[in-house]
Design a protein around this motif. Structure first.
Motif, PDB file in Angstrom:
ATOM      1  N   ASP A 128       0.862  -1.185   0.000  1.00  0.00           N
ATOM      2  CA  ASP A 128       0.000   0.000   0.000  1.00  0.00           C
ATOM      3  C   ASP A 128       0.903   1.241   0.000  1.00  0.00           C
ATOM      4  O   ASP A 128       1.558   1.548   1.003  1.00  0.00           O
ATOM      5  CB  ASP A 128      -0.878  -0.035   1.257  1.00  0.00           C
ATOM      6  N   PRO A 129       0.950   1.983  -1.103  1.00  0.00           N
ATOM      7  CA  PRO A 129       1.896   3.107  -1.202  1.00  0.00           C
ATOM      8  C   PRO A 129       1.594   4.218  -0.191  1.00  0.00           C
ATOM      9  O   PRO A 129       2.502   4.971   0.193  1.00  0.00           O
ATOM     10  CB  PRO A 129       1.721   3.605  -2.643  1.00  0.00           C
ATOM     11  N   ASP A 130       0.350   4.280   0.258  1.00  0.00           N
ATOM     12  CA  ASP A 130       0.029   5.337   1.232  1.00  0.00           C
ATOM     13  C   ASP A 130       0.632   5.064   2.602  1.00  0.00           C
ATOM     14  O   ASP A 130       0.963   5.981   3.347  1.00  0.00           O
ATOM     15  CB  ASP A 130      -1.495   5.478   1.373  1.00  0.00           C
ATOM     16  N   CYS A 179       3.335   2.860   3.036  1.00  0.00           N
ATOM     17  CA  CYS A 179       4.762   2.526   2.913  1.00  0.00           C
ATOM     18  C   CYS A 179       5.631   3.774   2.970  1.00  0.00           C
ATOM     19  O   CYS A 179       5.384   4.740   2.250  1.00  0.00           O
ATOM     20  CB  CYS A 179       4.984   1.790   1.588  1.00  0.00           C
ATOM     21  N   ASP A 180       6.645   3.760   3.839  1.00  0.00           N
ATOM     22  CA  ASP A 180       7.549   4.918   3.893  1.00  0.00           C
ATOM     23  C   ASP A 180       8.933   4.565   3.338  1.00  0.00           C
ATOM     24  O   ASP A 180       9.916   5.233   3.636  1.00  0.00           O
ATOM     25  CB  ASP A 180       7.648   5.468   5.318  1.00  0.00           C
ATOM     26  N   LEU A 181       8.995   3.487   2.553  1.00  0.00           N
ATOM     27  CA  LEU A 181      10.217   3.083   1.841  1.00  0.00           C
ATOM     28  C   LEU A 181      11.364   2.769   2.793  1.00  0.00           C
ATOM     29  O   LEU A 181      12.530   3.041   2.487  1.00  0.00           O
ATOM     30  CB  LEU A 181      10.644   4.157   0.835  1.00  0.00           C
ATOM     31  N   LEU A 198      13.194  -1.876  -4.449  1.00  0.00           N
ATOM     32  CA  LEU A 198      12.867  -0.461  -4.370  1.00  0.00           C
ATOM     33  C   LEU A 198      13.157   0.147  -5.740  1.00  0.00           C
ATOM     34  O   LEU A 198      14.275   0.103  -6.233  1.00  0.00           O
ATOM     35  CB  LEU A 198      13.717   0.207  -3.282  1.00  0.00           C
ATOM     36  N   ASP A 207      10.260   5.670  -6.162  1.00  0.00           N
ATOM     37  CA  ASP A 207       9.557   5.965  -4.911  1.00  0.00           C
ATOM     38  C   ASP A 207       8.525   4.906  -4.564  1.00  0.00           C
ATOM     39  O   ASP A 207       7.537   5.158  -3.913  1.00  0.00           O
ATOM     40  CB  ASP A 207       8.886   7.342  -5.003  1.00  0.00           C
ATOM     41  N   ARG A 208       8.756   3.697  -5.090  1.00  0.00           N
ATOM     42  CA  ARG A 208       7.834   2.642  -4.671  1.00  0.00           C
ATOM     43  C   ARG A 208       8.523   1.277  -4.640  1.00  0.00           C
ATOM     44  O   ARG A 208       9.600   1.097  -5.202  1.00  0.00           O
ATOM     45  CB  ARG A 208       6.604   2.605  -5.560  1.00  0.00           C
TER      46      ARG A 208
END
Ligand code: SF4
Ligand code: SF4
Lengths: 295, 294
Positions: free
Chosen positions: B66-68, B70-72, B87, B90-91
């Motif tokens: 979930d990209p919202d 996820c803070d990488l 990685l 940015d995703r």
């Protein structure tokens, strides 16, 4: 450099014999035996080993009983049910490292199994790469990838125009690793009920990876009706059957004696194999070699 | 009991042995389950024509990020032993075909950004083979079918092994080779039949299969198919290596022809029924003695 992969769906159809004939007729080719679970091509081509090294591709968890507190965290985490009675069943462990990561007692370490060996060697027809899996090595797809990579690199470096890949049976992980990115797949099939079934699965697999296929019907006279059915199905799929080789005792004899087919075959068998070589070369876009066209 | 059939390589006659043994035993009225674990190229059904009564999908759960949330942080990427996560800009990208579905990424993610989603990889079908020529019992049948383009056969084998029946004679037909799906098939069996043929190839591959069963510590014996006089050196080799030869099936055009048409030896050539039963009797004492190596 062009890459030709020889496949069979299931074993026993004469794939290795055909691969050896193509290598021999090409005169000069890079060769990769990607049937790493049952590598047989080296038995025919008898390469002289020039280089070998040990490859570690998979890891297995191991629990130190001295440090284990029997909390059960690892047992619960392992989705492969590889931990029983606080011991790792090596054959079930997929090396994901989750248990080692979670163990609060730091009792779990990862071990590498006995190495798989990768060999490079010189045959009269070109250089060859093959492997011998370590007992219990399960990552055969990774080993196939390595064998192919070595062969591709050597082929590019030494200016080979053709790489012949003896593929794995089946349609799963090792065969996917042998087929992806090849320019052409030659399917060696035999006309039996199960042979037809396997061929269709293999053709679908090649099509899935967008690899054009040709079919060589081997032992085509052992069941004439099945042979007809295979030809009809190939026609409806738009796949060309480029050779129909009857059951020839001389080819069986060559395999028994561990010789390449053209060391033994004369007349009919040799003619059919040369014809196959020409068709395959034509389709892959390389000139048929002198050796191949001489009659 | 569980009898696995393996061969080191394909085309040696595993299917022939598994199917004919099943038919011979069922003809005696024994409860038999035939489970075709060669999920890449299942063939047993071609020879038995089972009536399929159930079909279920086999799925693997692969991660979805979930990209919202996820803070990488890369914890999942660094953890994954199979490089199924990467990685990219940015995703986090997921490569489904590399994932083994261990569940580690979703468990370890500090932000609960990983959800697991089932993706189909194949199916398991089960049914019944009606009692054959000799009457006796029906055979219960299962096989697995791997989807085209899907690399991971082993999870389907695992699912198939859930169908092993307690009181029955379970015959597991393994795939070719000695890689992951075959190891999974053979693991835990009471006995393993190694099918081979009298050629250098056959011997070479038998050696690999033998290493596998010895490593797994499973009692075993050899069936030589396409047997020619002298056994191409296999008889001697087996004797020297302490491996019993349980059955020899002569190389005959008639047998090859039956096989090519999907017909079974024990049904077409009656003496084979007795031969397969005799082979079974050689195996069973091993079971009774608590799995002592043959
Ligand atoms: S998690 Fe560690 S301490 Fe707990 S049972 Fe497993 S090995 Fe033992
Ligand atoms: S490494 Fe993964 S598969 Fe192996 S035992 Fe640990 S959790 Fe199970």
């Amino acid at each position: 450099m062009k890459q030709l992969v020889v496949l069979s769906g299931k074993g026993g159809t004469g794939k290795t014999t055909v691969a050896a004939a193509l290598v021999e007729l090409a005169g000069r080719a890079m060769i990769a035996d990607c049937d790493v679970e049952a590598p047989n091509l080296h038995l025919l081509l008898k390469p002289e080993i020039t280089k070998s090294y040990t490859l570690n591709v998979s890891r297995k968890a191991s629990i130190d009983p001295e440090r284990c507190t029997r909390c059960g965290d690892c047992v619960e985490a392992c989705r492969f049910e590889a931990i029983r009675e606080f011991r790792v069943e090596r054959h079930a462990c997929e090396g994901c490292v989750l248990c080692a990561r979670l163990c609060p007692a730091g009792a779990i370490s990862m071990e590498e199994p006995e190495g798989t060996e990768v060999f490079m060697g010189e045959t009269p027809y070109g250089e060859m790469v093959w492997a011998r899996l370590a007992v219990g090595e399960e990552a055969s797809g990774k080993v196939v990838s390595r064998v192919r990579m070595e062969a591709q690199a050597a082929a590019v470096e030494k200016g080979y125009q053709l790489l012949v890949i003896d593929g794995s049976p089946g349609i799963g992980c090792p065969v996917i690793a042998s087929v992806t990115g090849a320019d052409l797949a030659l399917m060696v099939a035999e006309p039996t009920l199960s042979g037809r079934h396997d061929l269709l699965r293999a053709l679908e697999t090649a099509a899935f990876f967008r690899i054009p296929s040709l079919v060589c019907l081997n032992k085509c006279d052992i069941n004439v009706e099945e042979a007809e059915r295979i030809k009809e199905e190939c026609a409806s799929l738009g796949v060309e059957v480029v050779a129909e080789i009857p059951y020839l005792e001389e080819l069986a004899e060559a395999a028994r004696l561990c010789m390449t087919p053209l060391e033994v075959a004369e007349g009919e068998a040799a003619r059919l194999l040369r014809r196959l070589h020409e068709k395959v070369m034509e389709r892959i876009g390389l000139p048929a070699s002198q050796k191949g066209t001489l009659h | 009991m569980v009898i696995a059939v393996a061969s080191g390589k394909g085309g040696t006659g595993k299917t022939l042995v598994a199917v004919n043994l099943a038919l011979a035993l069922a003809g005696e009225g024994l409860e038999v389950r035939l489970i075709d674990c060669d999920v890449e190229e299942p063939n047993d059904h071609l020879f038995l024509q089972p009536e399929i009564r159930s079909s279920e999908r086999v799925e693997l759960t692969v991660p979805r990020i979930d990209p919202d949330k996820c803070d990488l942080c890369r914890i999942c990427v660094d953890f994954c032993a199979y490089n199924a996560l990467a990685l990219a800009g940015d995703r986090i990208m997921v490569f489904d075909e590399l994932c083994h579905a261990c569940g580690g990424c979703s468990l370890l993610c500090p932000r609960e950004a990983v959800r697991e989603e089932p993706v189909p990889i194949g199916r398991v079908e089960c049914g019944l083979v009606k009692a054959g020529k000799y009457g006796g019992a029906d055979i219960s049948f299962c096989h697995g079918i791997l989807d085209i383009g899907e690399p991971k056969a082993t999870p389907i084998v695992r699912r198939l092994k859930e169908r092993i029946g307690e009181g029955a004679v379970n015959i597991l037909d393994g795939g070719p080779g000695s890689g992951c799906p075959v190891m999974e098939t053979v693991r835990g069996a009471d006995y393993c039949l190694l099918v081979t043929e009298p050629t250098q190839f056959g011997l070479h591959d038998l050696r690999m299969a033998l290493e596998m069963v010895r490593e797994l510590d499973i009692p075993h014996g050899v069936v030589i198919n396409k047997y020619i006089l002298g056994g191409g050196g296999l008889d001697t080799w087996c004797a020297e290596n302490g491996v019993p030869v349980l059955l020899r099936i002569a190389y005959k055009r008639e047998y090859a022809s039956l096989y090519s048409r999907g017909l079974n030896l024990v049904e077409e050539v009656p003496e084979w029924r007795e031969r397969f039963l005799r082979m079974f009797r050689k195996i069973v004492p091993n079971k009774v003695e608590g799995g002592a190596r043959a």
